[in-house]
Design an enzyme around this catalytic site. Structure first.
Site, PDB file in Angstrom:
ATOM      1  N   ARG A  24       0.669  -1.306  -0.232  1.00  0.00           N
ATOM      2  CA  ARG A  24       0.023  -0.049  -0.041  1.00  0.00           C
ATOM      3  C   ARG A  24       0.802   1.271  -0.046  1.00  0.00           C
ATOM      4  O   ARG A  24       1.565   1.650   1.266  1.00  0.00           O
ATOM      5  CB  ARG A  24      -0.799  -0.036   1.239  1.00  0.00           C
TER       6      ARG A  24
ATOM      7  N   HIS B  83      -3.878   4.715   4.676  1.00  0.00           N
ATOM      8  CA  HIS B  83      -5.148   3.800   4.714  1.00  0.00           C
ATOM      9  C   HIS B  83      -6.270   4.416   4.273  1.00  0.00           C
ATOM     10  O   HIS B  83      -7.341   3.983   3.573  1.00  0.00           O
ATOM     11  CB  HIS B  83      -5.009   3.041   6.072  1.00  0.00           C
TER      12      HIS B  83
ATOM     13  N   TYR C  17       4.435   5.339  11.192  1.00  0.00           N
ATOM     14  CA  TYR C  17       4.704   3.998  11.425  1.00  0.00           C
ATOM     15  C   TYR C  17       5.463   3.188  10.418  1.00  0.00           C
ATOM     16  O   TYR C  17       5.802   2.163  10.415  1.00  0.00           O
ATOM     17  CB  TYR C  17       3.493   3.288  11.623  1.00  0.00           C
TER      18      TYR C  17
END
Ligand SMILES: Cc1ncc(C[n+]2csc(CCOP(=O)(O)OP(=O)(O)O)c2C)c(N)n1
Length: 229
Positions: A130, A134, A143
Site C-alpha cells: 500500500r 489507509h 509508522y
C-alpha cells in the site's frame, strides 16, 4: 451482498453463498477479497474451516498489502506466508505476485475452474504494497519509513503494465490521455449518481440478515419507528 464495514465479516457470507449454490447444483463460484488484517479475525477461521469441510466453491483472495492501517504484516501473524494457512483447512493455498496483473488473472482463473468442477476452495495471497495512507485520517509517516517504501516503487503494477502495453504497441501518450479523460468523466458521473441517492432510512438496518424479517426484528423495527414518530 450489502456493504459491510466490519473487517472480515463478509468471508462467512461468501462461504454461505457458495454453499447455497452447491446445494442447488448451480455453477456459481463466490470470490471474496480481504486484507492481511482480516486473517486475524475469527470470521477468517470459521469461513475457511467451513469451506474446507463442505468443499464449497469459494475463492478467498487476500490482498496482502503489508499493513492493516498501522499494523505491519509481521505483527499480524507468525506464519511465514498467509497462503500456507490453507493447508490447515485442507485445501490449496497459493502465493502470487499481486502486482502482476496477468499472474493474478491466471491463478484466479485456475481456482475458479477448480471450484466449478467440484474441487472446492482456494486461498490466494496476492503480495502487494500500500503506497498511500489507509484513509485520509491516516498518516503513514508515523509508522513506516521512506526506506521501507523504496524497494516497492519499481514494482508498482501501473508502471509494469504500462511498460508491457507500450512494448506490445498497445499504449502511447494519446491513448493514455484519451483513456484518462474518459475515466475522469466516468468518475465524475459516478459521484453525481452516488450523491443523488437519498440517505438510507432507519428501517434499512433490519433488512439484510434474513430473507424474511424474524418476529423479534419486526417488533424492534416497530419500536424504532414508534420512537422516531
Ligand atoms: C471488526 C473491525 N475492527 C476494526 C475495524 C477498523 N478498521 C478498518 S480497516 C482496518 C484495517 C484493515 O486491514 P486489512 O484487513 O489488512 O485491509 P486493508 O485495509 O489493508 O486492505 C481496521 C482495523 C473495522 N472496520 N472492523
Amino acid at each position: 451482498m450489502p456493504v459491510a464495514i466490519p473487517v472480515g465479516t463478509h468471508l462467512p457470507h461468501a462461504v454461505g453463498v457458495a454453499w447455497a449454490a452447491k446445494l442447488k447444483g448451480e455453477k456459481t463460484v463466490a470470490v471474496v477479497y480481504f486484507g492481511d488484517g482480516a486473517t486475524s479475525k475469527g470470521d477468517f477461521h470459521e469461513a475457511l474451516n467451513f469451506a474446507g469441510v463442505f468443499k464449497t466453491p469459494t475463492i478467498f483472495f487476500c490482498q496482502n498489502n503489508q499493513f492493516a492501517i498501522s499494523v505491519p504484516r509481521s505483527l499480524q501473524t507468525a506464519s511465514k506466508t498467509i497462503a500456507q494457512k490453507a493447508i490447515a483447512y485442507g485445501f490449496d493455498g497459493i502465493q502470487v505476485d499481486g502486482n502482476d496483473l496477468f499472474a493474478v488473472i491466471a491463478v484466479t482463473k485456475e481456482a475458479v475452474e477448480k471450484a466449478r468442477s467440484g474441487g472446492g476452495a482456494t486461498l490466494i495471497e496476492g503480495v502487494t504494497f500500500r503506497f498511500g495512507p489507509h484513509t485520509t485520517a491516516d498518516d503513514p509517516t508515523k509508522y513506516r519509513t521512506e526506506a521501507e517504501i523504496e524497494p516497492w516503487k519499481p514494482l508498482d503494477p501501473m508502471i509494469r503494465l504500462r511498460l508491457y502495453l507500450k512494448e506490445k504497441g498497445l499504449w502511447n501518450e494519446e491513448v493514455e490521455q484519451r483513456m484518462t479523460e474518459e475515466a475522469q468523466k466516468e468518475i465524475d458521473q459516478a459521484v453525481v449518481d452516488a450523491e443523488a441517492v437519498p440517505p438510507p432510512g432507519p428501517a434499512e438496518i433490519f433488512k439484510y440478515v434474513f430473507e424474511e424479517m424474524t418476529p423479534p426484528l419486526k417488533e424492534q423495527l416497530g419500536y424504532l419507528k414508534s420512537t422516531l414518530a
